[in-house]
Scaffold this active site. Structure first.
Site, PDB file in Angstrom:
ATOM      1  N   TYR A 145      56.002 -91.495 -79.437  1.00  0.00           N
ATOM      2  CA  TYR A 145      57.086 -92.491 -79.507  1.00  0.00           C
ATOM      3  C   TYR A 145      58.349 -91.837 -78.981  1.00  0.00           C
ATOM      4  O   TYR A 145      58.666 -90.698 -79.345  1.00  0.00           O
ATOM      5  CB  TYR A 145      57.278 -92.936 -80.960  1.00  0.00           C
ATOM      6  CG  TYR A 145      58.421 -93.900 -81.177  1.00  0.00           C
ATOM      7  CD1 TYR A 145      58.376 -95.194 -80.666  1.00  0.00           C
ATOM      8  CD2 TYR A 145      59.551 -93.511 -81.904  1.00  0.00           C
ATOM      9  CE1 TYR A 145      59.423 -96.082 -80.881  1.00  0.00           C
ATOM     10  CE2 TYR A 145      60.595 -94.403 -82.123  1.00  0.00           C
ATOM     11  CZ  TYR A 145      60.529 -95.690 -81.620  1.00  0.00           C
ATOM     12  OH  TYR A 145      61.562 -96.565 -81.831  1.00  0.00           O
ATOM     13  N   ASP A 240      60.347 -84.468 -75.248  1.00  0.00           N
ATOM     14  CA  ASP A 240      61.077 -85.219 -76.269  1.00  0.00           C
ATOM     15  C   ASP A 240      61.015 -84.419 -77.559  1.00  0.00           C
ATOM     16  O   ASP A 240      60.000 -84.403 -78.252  1.00  0.00           O
ATOM     17  CB  ASP A 240      60.450 -86.606 -76.449  1.00  0.00           C
ATOM     18  CG  ASP A 240      61.198 -87.418 -77.500  1.00  0.00           C
ATOM     19  OD1 ASP A 240      62.034 -86.831 -78.213  1.00  0.00           O
ATOM     20  OD2 ASP A 240      60.945 -88.633 -77.603  1.00  0.00           O
ATOM     21  N   LYS A 273      67.971 -86.355 -84.383  1.00  0.00           N
ATOM     22  CA  LYS A 273      67.689 -86.004 -85.782  1.00  0.00           C
ATOM     23  C   LYS A 273      68.453 -84.765 -86.275  1.00  0.00           C
ATOM     24  O   LYS A 273      69.605 -84.884 -86.651  1.00  0.00           O
ATOM     25  CB  LYS A 273      66.184 -85.882 -85.989  1.00  0.00           C
ATOM     26  CG  LYS A 273      65.490 -87.246 -85.671  1.00  0.00           C
ATOM     27  CD  LYS A 273      64.061 -87.296 -86.102  1.00  0.00           C
ATOM     28  CE  LYS A 273      63.334 -88.522 -85.573  1.00  0.00           C
ATOM     29  NZ  LYS A 273      63.255 -89.645 -86.469  1.00  0.00           N
TER      30      LYS A 273
HETATM   31  C1  PLP Z   1      60.059 -88.129 -80.763  1.00  0.00           C
HETATM   32  C2  PLP Z   1      61.050 -89.233 -80.946  1.00  0.00           C
HETATM   33  N1  PLP Z   1      61.760 -89.665 -79.890  1.00  0.00           N
HETATM   34  C3  PLP Z   1      62.663 -90.644 -79.999  1.00  0.00           C
HETATM   35  C4  PLP Z   1      62.901 -91.263 -81.199  1.00  0.00           C
HETATM   36  C5  PLP Z   1      63.911 -92.345 -81.309  1.00  0.00           C
HETATM   37  O1  PLP Z   1      65.014 -91.888 -82.028  1.00  0.00           O
HETATM   38  P1  PLP Z   1      65.994 -92.913 -82.781  1.00  0.00           P
HETATM   39  O2  PLP Z   1      65.198 -93.511 -83.903  1.00  0.00           O
HETATM   40  O3  PLP Z   1      67.134 -92.055 -83.222  1.00  0.00           O
HETATM   41  O4  PLP Z   1      66.395 -93.934 -81.785  1.00  0.00           O
HETATM   42  C6  PLP Z   1      62.185 -90.855 -82.334  1.00  0.00           C
HETATM   43  C7  PLP Z   1      62.401 -91.500 -83.628  1.00  0.00           C
HETATM   44  O5  PLP Z   1      61.718 -91.293 -84.592  1.00  0.00           O
HETATM   45  C8  PLP Z   1      61.237 -89.812 -82.202  1.00  0.00           C
HETATM   46  O6  PLP Z   1      60.517 -89.383 -83.240  1.00  0.00           O
END
Ligand code: PLP
Length: 432
Positions: A145, A240, A273
């Site tokens: 994700y 990511d 995060k």
């Molecule tokens: C790996 C990863 N990328 C992107 C996101 C998206 O981040 P946000 O919820 O701050 O938009 C998340 C959210 O859990 C994530 O775990």
């Protein structure tokens, strides 16, 4: 706010005015059933709900709260920053300090742009990769994700030559026609995709340790080949690290792969995060050459009213200063490992198949005989067992992620006594 209320009453009230009663779907407990807990406050390793029930918190706001809730140094930094001003829409010295603190730990990044959410960071990283390469095609992996940008809400098509299908209403098929979805840890598919369309691939985006299908590591051969293929075909490798960044190690997951794969580094990194310490803050970064494509220097547009917000940067900076202290990650990793090893032991003693894995302050466990390597095997079974376990743990004051496919998080505030209490609860919960 009423003082005498229940989670059920709040959920009812919330559903009248907020779709599904929540502002982010997984909070709704749909996967596990039951009533979401409305949190009144949190301190250290604990959260307290509207009914005064205390929980040992293994979500940590889905990753950011690596120090636990209300860490004194973070609280003080945030309070001071709030007094100085909430938002200026003009640059501040603290933005530079935070970016310098991040870059210091992540050598692959020479420049960084701050944004307000992981979604925004991942979306911007893709735009940057497409702008920098002049190509359109994006490869992602099933079970990873990267936030909810249109181009990323895709599931695999029926074959490699076909493109993905939107996984959300409101995303036109044309919008995902440049997104290809492959199986995580599948080297053959990767080879095939590059052989077929290597010259059109702008970037490959991957969670190095996937936390959105519980906890699944990229295998070293997979990451090695991914790096080689991107380099050979002129595609950018985008890691990511919104979840894994500053959570699995001070240098993030990329530092772990750099130890295993000589010369390994990504082209673009995405963070969120932990770097915001619980405030809305995220970032994407790369070499100076790649980042020069961004506005105001280059033609790739990207902007944000609250980007680099002074209170959020204070929170992130105070958090990073704490986690950079000597021994922080060793202690956190030992604690997390104690939890995961303990869960495996308790399950074995109770005759329940359970395997776990962890890195730094992030962990996962599966009701299975061996660790899954991709989304299909993660989702192959165990849902009913997990849901029973989740509720039995919740009833015993342990708050795990309310879905089988989410990672868990341990903070520096979790004590040995908290871990022991969790394992004791697990022993009874496994009998449920
Ligand atoms: C790996 C990863 N990328 C992107 C996101 C998206 O981040 P946000 O919820 O701050 O938009 C998340 C959210 O859990 C994530 O775990």
């Amino acid at each position: 706010m009423s003082t005498e209320t229940t989670n059920a009453a709040l959920f009812e009230r919330a559903q009248a005015v907020i779709p599904g009663g929540v502002n982010s779907p997984v909070r709704a407990f749909r996967a596990v059933g039951g009533t979401p807990r409305f949190i009144r406050s949190a301190q250290g390793a604990y959260m307290v709900d509207a009914e005064g029930q205390r929980y040992i918190d293994y979500i940590g706001s889905w990753g950011p709260m690596i120090l636990g809730h209300g860490h004194p140094a973070v609280l003080e930094a945030v309070q001071r920053a709030a007094t100085e001003g909430f938002s200026f829409g003009a640059p501040t010295e603290r933005e530079i300090e935070l970016v310098e603190a991040i870059i210091e730990q992540v050598p692959s990044v020479e420049q960084l742009r701050l944004v307000s959410s992981g979604t925004e960071a991942a979306m911007s990283a893709i735009r940057l990769a497409r702008g920098a390469t002049g190509r359109s095609l994006l490869i992602k992996f099933e079970g990873c994700y990267h936030g909810h940008a249109d181009a990323l809400l895709v599931k695999a098509g029926s074959g490699l030559a076909t493109f993905g299908h939107p996984t959300s209403a409101g995303v036109p098929a044309e919008v995902v026609q440049h997104t290809m979805v492959l199986e995580y840890n599948n080297v053959e598919q990767l080879e095939e995709a590059f052989a077929l369309q290597g010259a059109e691939i702008a970037c490959v985006m991957v969670e190095p340790i996937a936390g959105n299908m519980n906890f699944v590591r990229s295998s070293v051969p997979f990451m090695t080949r991914l790096r080689q293929l991107c380099t050979r075909h002129g595609a950018l490798l985008v890691l990511d690290e919104v979840m894994s960044g500053f959570r699995v190690a001070l240098g993030s997951a990329q530092s772990l792969y750099a130890k295993l794969i000589p010369g390994f580094k990504p082209d673009v990194s995405v963070f969120g995060k932990v770097i915001g310490g619980g405030m809305p803050l995220a970032a994407f970064g790369a070499s100076r050459a790649v980042m020069q494509h961004l506005a105001p220097l280059g033609p790739v547009y990207q902007a944000g009213t609250l980007s680099g917000n002074p209170v959020a940067t204070a929170c992130g900076l105070a958090t990073l200063r704490e986690i950079a202290k000597p021994g922080f990650f060793d202690a956190l990793a030992a604690k997390t490992k104690r939890l995961v090893d303990g869960l495996e032991t308790v399950a074995r003693e109770e005759g329940v198949p359970l395997v776990g894995d962890c890195e730094g302050g992030m962990f996962g466990f599966f009701f299975a005989e061996s660790l899954p390597q991709n989304y299909k095997t993660v989702m192959a079974g165990g849902t009913e067992r997990f849901n029973r376990f989740f509720h039995a743990m919740l009833d015993r004051g342990v708050y795990l992620a309310p879905a089988m496919y989410e990672a868990g998080f341990v903070s520096a505030a979790h004590s040995d006594a908290d871990i022991d209490a969790t394992l004791e609860a697990a022993r009874t919960a496994l009998r449920a």
